[in-house]
Design an enzyme around this catalytic site. Structure first.
Site, PDB file in Angstrom:
ATOM      1  N   ASP A   2      21.852  67.688  18.819  1.00 58.73           N
ATOM      2  CA  ASP A   2      22.880  67.558  19.839  1.00 58.73           C
ATOM      3  C   ASP A   2      23.763  66.375  19.486  1.00 58.73           C
ATOM      4  OD1 ASP A   2      22.897  66.984  23.424  1.00 58.73           O
ATOM      5  OD2 ASP A   2      24.443  67.587  22.033  1.00 58.73           O
ATOM      6  N   HIS A  57      14.353  59.498  25.035  1.00 63.67           N
ATOM      7  CA  HIS A  57      13.635  60.456  24.192  1.00 63.67           C
ATOM      8  C   HIS A  57      13.892  60.199  22.723  1.00 63.67           C
ATOM      9  CE1 HIS A  57      17.504  62.164  25.625  1.00 63.67           C
ATOM     10  NE2 HIS A  57      17.693  62.393  24.339  1.00 63.67           N
ATOM     11  N   ARG A  76      26.049  51.991  25.052  1.00 62.21           N
ATOM     12  CA  ARG A  76      26.152  53.008  26.098  1.00 62.21           C
ATOM     13  C   ARG A  76      24.746  53.608  26.159  1.00 62.21           C
ATOM     14  NH1 ARG A  76      25.019  58.766  26.175  1.00 62.21           N
ATOM     15  NH2 ARG A  76      26.417  59.771  27.648  1.00 62.21           N
ATOM     16  N   ASP A  82      22.112  56.238  27.215  1.00 63.69           N
ATOM     17  CA  ASP A  82      22.080  57.667  27.505  1.00 63.69           C
ATOM     18  C   ASP A  82      21.043  57.979  28.581  1.00 63.69           C
ATOM     19  OD1 ASP A  82      22.816  60.403  26.579  1.00 63.69           O
ATOM     20  OD2 ASP A  82      20.689  60.532  26.103  1.00 63.69           O
ATOM     21  N   LEU A 107      14.625  58.120  32.966  1.00 68.20           N
ATOM     22  CA  LEU A 107      13.750  57.305  32.098  1.00 68.20           C
ATOM     23  C   LEU A 107      12.282  57.388  32.519  1.00 68.20           C
ATOM     24  CD1 LEU A 107      15.974  54.082  31.761  1.00 68.20           C
ATOM     25  CD2 LEU A 107      15.780  56.002  30.165  1.00 68.20           C
ATOM     26  N   GLU A 146      24.777  56.000  31.616  1.00 72.56           N
ATOM     27  CA  GLU A 146      25.138  57.378  31.944  1.00 72.56           C
ATOM     28  C   GLU A 146      24.138  57.976  32.923  1.00 72.56           C
ATOM     29  OE1 GLU A 146      23.657  60.506  30.062  1.00 72.56           O
ATOM     30  OE2 GLU A 146      25.308  61.872  30.341  1.00 72.56           O
ATOM     31  N   ASP A 164      30.682  65.961  26.915  1.00 67.43           N
ATOM     32  CA  ASP A 164      29.813  66.940  27.570  1.00 67.43           C
ATOM     33  C   ASP A 164      30.656  67.894  28.408  1.00 67.43           C
ATOM     34  OD1 ASP A 164      27.256  66.160  26.683  1.00 67.43           O
ATOM     35  OD2 ASP A 164      27.276  64.468  28.083  1.00 67.43           O
TER      36      ASP A 164
HETATM   37  C1  NOJ Z   1      23.572  62.870  27.755  1.00 64.79           C
HETATM   38  C2  NOJ Z   1      24.502  63.045  26.621  1.00 64.79           C
HETATM   39  O1  NOJ Z   1      25.800  62.743  27.046  1.00 64.79           O
HETATM   40  C3  NOJ Z   1      24.353  64.459  26.170  1.00 64.79           C
HETATM   41  O2  NOJ Z   1      25.356  64.800  25.261  1.00 64.79           O
HETATM   42  C4  NOJ Z   1      22.975  64.608  25.614  1.00 64.79           C
HETATM   43  O3  NOJ Z   1      22.770  65.939  25.251  1.00 64.79           O
HETATM   44  C5  NOJ Z   1      21.936  64.248  26.626  1.00 64.79           C
HETATM   45  N1  NOJ Z   1      22.223  63.020  27.292  1.00 64.79           N
HETATM   46  C6  NOJ Z   1      20.579  64.120  25.977  1.00 64.79           C
HETATM   47  O4  NOJ Z   1      20.546  63.019  25.127  1.00 64.79           O
END
Ligand code: NOJ
Length: 539
Positions: A104, A147, A234, A236, A241, A277, A336
Site C-alpha cells: 500500500d 503495524h 506524520r 499513520d 494503536l 492521522e 486516500d
Molecule cells: C492510513 C494511510 O493513509 C493509508 O494510506 C494506509 O493504507 C493505512 N493508514 C494503513 O497504513
C-alpha cells in the site's frame, strides 16, 4: 582428532536446541533493532517554522524519476525542490520512504531504518534533507507505529514459531476471538494454526504496543531519523494503536499516552512537528496531551461541498467552532480515496468553484497541506486496480513524453488523463493558471502572519453565498471574502467596515468590493462577482 564424548555430544545438542529455540525461523536477516542514542543536530530552519507556511504531501514514487527506471525516487524529488520553493512550499510530508513490502505504497514497512531501494539510499535521503533545508523547506516523514509488513522478518519469525523471541511483538490468539468488526471487517487473521490481529489487512500485522520492547524499538527508530535531521513525522493510523476489546479498538486512552511520549521525545530535539492521522475522530489527537496536531478530517469535505453547492455549509462553521483548527493540519485532498477524489473528478469543469475552495483552505486557520499535483489540477490515473492508486498517478511536469516524469518507456503507473493540459510547464506560462492561483495565495499566506497564526472571526452565517471572515494578528487585520455562488452576490458587514480603511491584498489589481449601503441601513455592503475571491488588508 578428538572424538566428542557422549556427554559433550549431549551438551552440544542441548546448546543447539536452545539456539534453535531462540532463533527466529530462517528467512530474511533481522534488521537493526539496537538502541539509538539521541544526537540532536542543529536545526537549519528559521524559528517558528512549524507554526506557519504550507506543506506539500509527496508520493516519492510518483514525483520525479531520476534514473530512468520509471519509478520516482529521492534524487528526482531533490531535483524538483526549486519548483517547490518557487511555489512557496515550506514543508514536505514524504509518504513512507522506508523499505517496505509496498502493498500500500509503503505503509507495510519491512525495515524502519532503511530507505526503500526503489527510492535510493540513505545518502540520497541525507542530500534531500540538506538541499530542502537550504531552501527553508522542512521535511517530515510518514511513520507507521501501528503495524509492520507481514514480510517483516520479525513477523515472519513469530509466524513460523511460537517460540520466536519476537512472538510478543505482535498480537496473537490461539482461538479466534469473536464479535470483532473493525473498519476492514474481521481483523483477526488465520495464521499458522493461530490468529493474529491486523486491523487493516492480512499483510499488515499490528504491533503489540503493550510490549515495552516494541515501544522502545519505535522510539529508537524515531531517534535514528531525528539524528539524521528530519523535522518531524506524520503518524499513520493513530486511532487504532491499542485495542481493549471488540467494542474498544479505536481511540483508546493508551493511544494518547503513547503519542504524548513521542511528542516529548520530539520536543527534546528542539523545534519539531508531528501530525497524526485519525480520520474518524481527529480533534482529541490535536490535544497537547496527545499528538499535538492532527489532520482536520471532515473540514475538507465541508469546504469542497460549500464551493460545489454555492453557499456556506454550516458544517464549515461548526468544524471551526468545535475542532482546535489552529493546531490542526488542514487539507483538501490526500492519497486516500476516502478523503476525496482528485479535483478534476469532483469539480469537473468548474475550476472557479475549485479556486474558491483553495482560497478557503489557504486563508483559514491551521497548517495547510497540499497533495502533490493538486496545484495544477492533476487528474486521476487510469486504468488502475484500486481507487487509491488512481489518486497516485505520475506528476505531470510538461507535455514531453510521459509528462517529463520519466525517460523510461513506461512509468510505473499510467499517466493521468489530463497530463497534456494539466502540467507545470504549460501553467507556469499562464499568469491566470490554477498553478499561479495557488502561488499567489501561498505567497499571501507566507507574507501575512494574520493568515497563518491570527484569530478567526466569522462574518457570515450558514447558507449565505459569501463566506466573509476576519483574521487578526498583532494589530494586522485581513478581511477575506469568498463568494461560492455561481452568480454575483452582496454581503452585509457591520457598519464599522469602511471602504477607505481597506486595501486589496489579493488578487492583485482587483477593485474594492465595497458598495454604497442603502440609505438608512446600519451596515456596510460588499459586492462580489460569481465565485469571486477577494482578500483585503486594513490600512
Ligand atoms: C492510513 C494511510 O493513509 C493509508 O494510506 C494506509 O493504507 C493505512 N493508514 C494503513 O497504513
Amino acid at each position: 582428532m578428538s572424538v566428542p564424548s557422549p556427554l559433550r555430544r549431549v551438551l552440544a545438542a542441548l546448546a543447539l536446541g536452545l539456539m534453535l529455540q531462540a532463533a527466529p525461523a530462517a528467512g530474511a536477516p533481522i534488521p537493526d533493532l539496537g538502541p539509538v542514542a539521541a544526537q540532536p543536530p542543529a536545526s537549519a530552519l528559521p524559528a517558528g517554522w512549524s507554526r506557519r507556511g504550507v506543506f506539500m504531501e509527496v508520493l516519492v514514487r510518483a514525483y520525479q524519476d531520476s534514473d530512468g527506471d520509471g519509478i520516482g525516487d529521492l534524487n528526482g524529488l531533490t531535483s524538483r525542490l526549486d519548483y517547490l520553493q518557487s511555489l512557496g512550499i515550506t514543508g514536505l510530508w514524504l509518504m513512507p520512504v522506508f523499505e517496505s513490502e509496498d502493498r500500500d505504497h509503503g505503509y507495510a514497512v519491512k525495515n524502519y531504518r532503511a530507505i526503500e531501494p526503489d527510492y535510493g539510499t540513505l545518502a540520497d535521503f541525507d542530500r534531500l534533507l540538506a538541499e530542502a533545508h537550504q531552501r527553508g523547506i522542512a521535511v517530515i516523514v510518514d511513520y507507521v507505529m501501528n503495524h509492520a509488513a507481514a514480510a517483516h522478518p520479525l513477523f515472519e519469525g513469530a509466524y513460523d514459531s511460537r517460540k520466536s523471541p519476537y512472538t510478543d511483538w505482535f498480537i496473537w490468539s490461539e482461538d479466534k476471538p469473536s464479535g470483532w468488526n473493525t473498519f476492514s471487517g474481521e481483523p483477526w487473521r488465520e495464521g499458522n494454526q493461530r490468529w493474529y490481529y491486523a486491523v487493516f489487512d492480512t499483510g499488515m500485522p499490528d504491533f503489540n504496543l503493550r510490549n515495552p520492547k516494541v515501544v522502545d524499538f519505535h522510539l529508537d527508530n524515531l531517534r535514528f531519523w531525528l539524528n539524521r535531521g528530519v523535522d518531524g513525522f506524520r503518524f499513520d493510523a493513530v486511532g487504532v494503536l491499542f485495542e481493549n476489546s471488540a467494542a474498544g479498538w479505536e481511540n483508546q486512552p493508551e493511544n494518547h499516552q503513547l503519542l504524548k511520549r513521542v511528542q516529548d521525545l520530539l520536543a527534546s530535539y528542539g523545534e519539531k512537528y508531528m501530525v497524526c492521522e485519525s480520520p474518524s475522530d481527529p480533534a482529541p489527537f490535536a490535544s497537547p496531551d496527545s499528538c499535538g496536531s492532527a489532520f482536520a478530517f471532515g473540514l475538507q469535505k465541508h469546504i469542497l461541498s460549500s464551493a460545489k453547492l454555492g453557499r456556506l455549509r454550516d458544517d464549515v462553521l461548526y468544524s471551526l467552532r468545535k475542532m482546535p483548527v489552529p493546531r490542526m493540519a488542514t487539507f483538501l485532498a490526500n492519497h486516500d480515496h476516502f478523503a476525496g477524489a482528485r479535483r478534476a473528478r469532483q469539480f469537473d469543469g468548474d475550476e472557479k468553484g475549485y479556486r474558491a475552495a483553495v482560497a478557503t483552505l489557504l486563508t483559514l486557520p491551521g497548517l495547510p497541506f497540499l497533495y502533490y499535483g493538486e496545484e495544477i489540477g492533476l487528474g486521476q490515473s487510469q486504468p488502475v486496480s484500486n481507487a487509491d492508486q488512481s489518486l497516485r498517478g505520475p506528476m505531470s511536469w510538461s507535455s514531453e513524453p510521459n509528462a517529463g516524469f520519466t525517460t523510461a518507456a513506461k512509468p510505473f503507473r499510467a499517466n493521468v488523463a489530463n497530463w497534456q493540459t494539466a502540467n507545470v510547464a504549460a501553467q507556469e506560462k499562464d499568469p491566470a493558471s490554477l498553478l499561479n492561483w495557488y502561488r499567489g495565495l501561498i505567497a499571501l499566506r507566507n507574507a501575512e502572519p494574520a493568515l497563518s497564526q491570527g484569530n478567526f472571526t466569522a462574518l457570515s452565517q450558514r447558507d449565505q453565498p459569501v463566506f466573509a471572515f476576519l483574521r487578526e494578528h498583532e494589530g494586522s487585520r485581513l478581511l477575506v471574502l469568498i463568494n461560492y455562488a455561481r452568480q454575483p452576490a452582496q454581503h452585509a458587514l457591520p457598519a464599522s467596515f469602511k471602504a477607505a480603511d481597506w486595501t486589496v491584498a489579493f488578487p492583485q489589481g482587483a477593485a474594492s468590493p465595497f458598495v454604497a449601503a442603502k440609505a438608512g441601513t446600519p451596515v456596510a455592503r460588499v459586492q462580489l462577482g460569481a465565485q469571486q475571491v477577494i482578500v483585503l488588508k486594513a490600512r
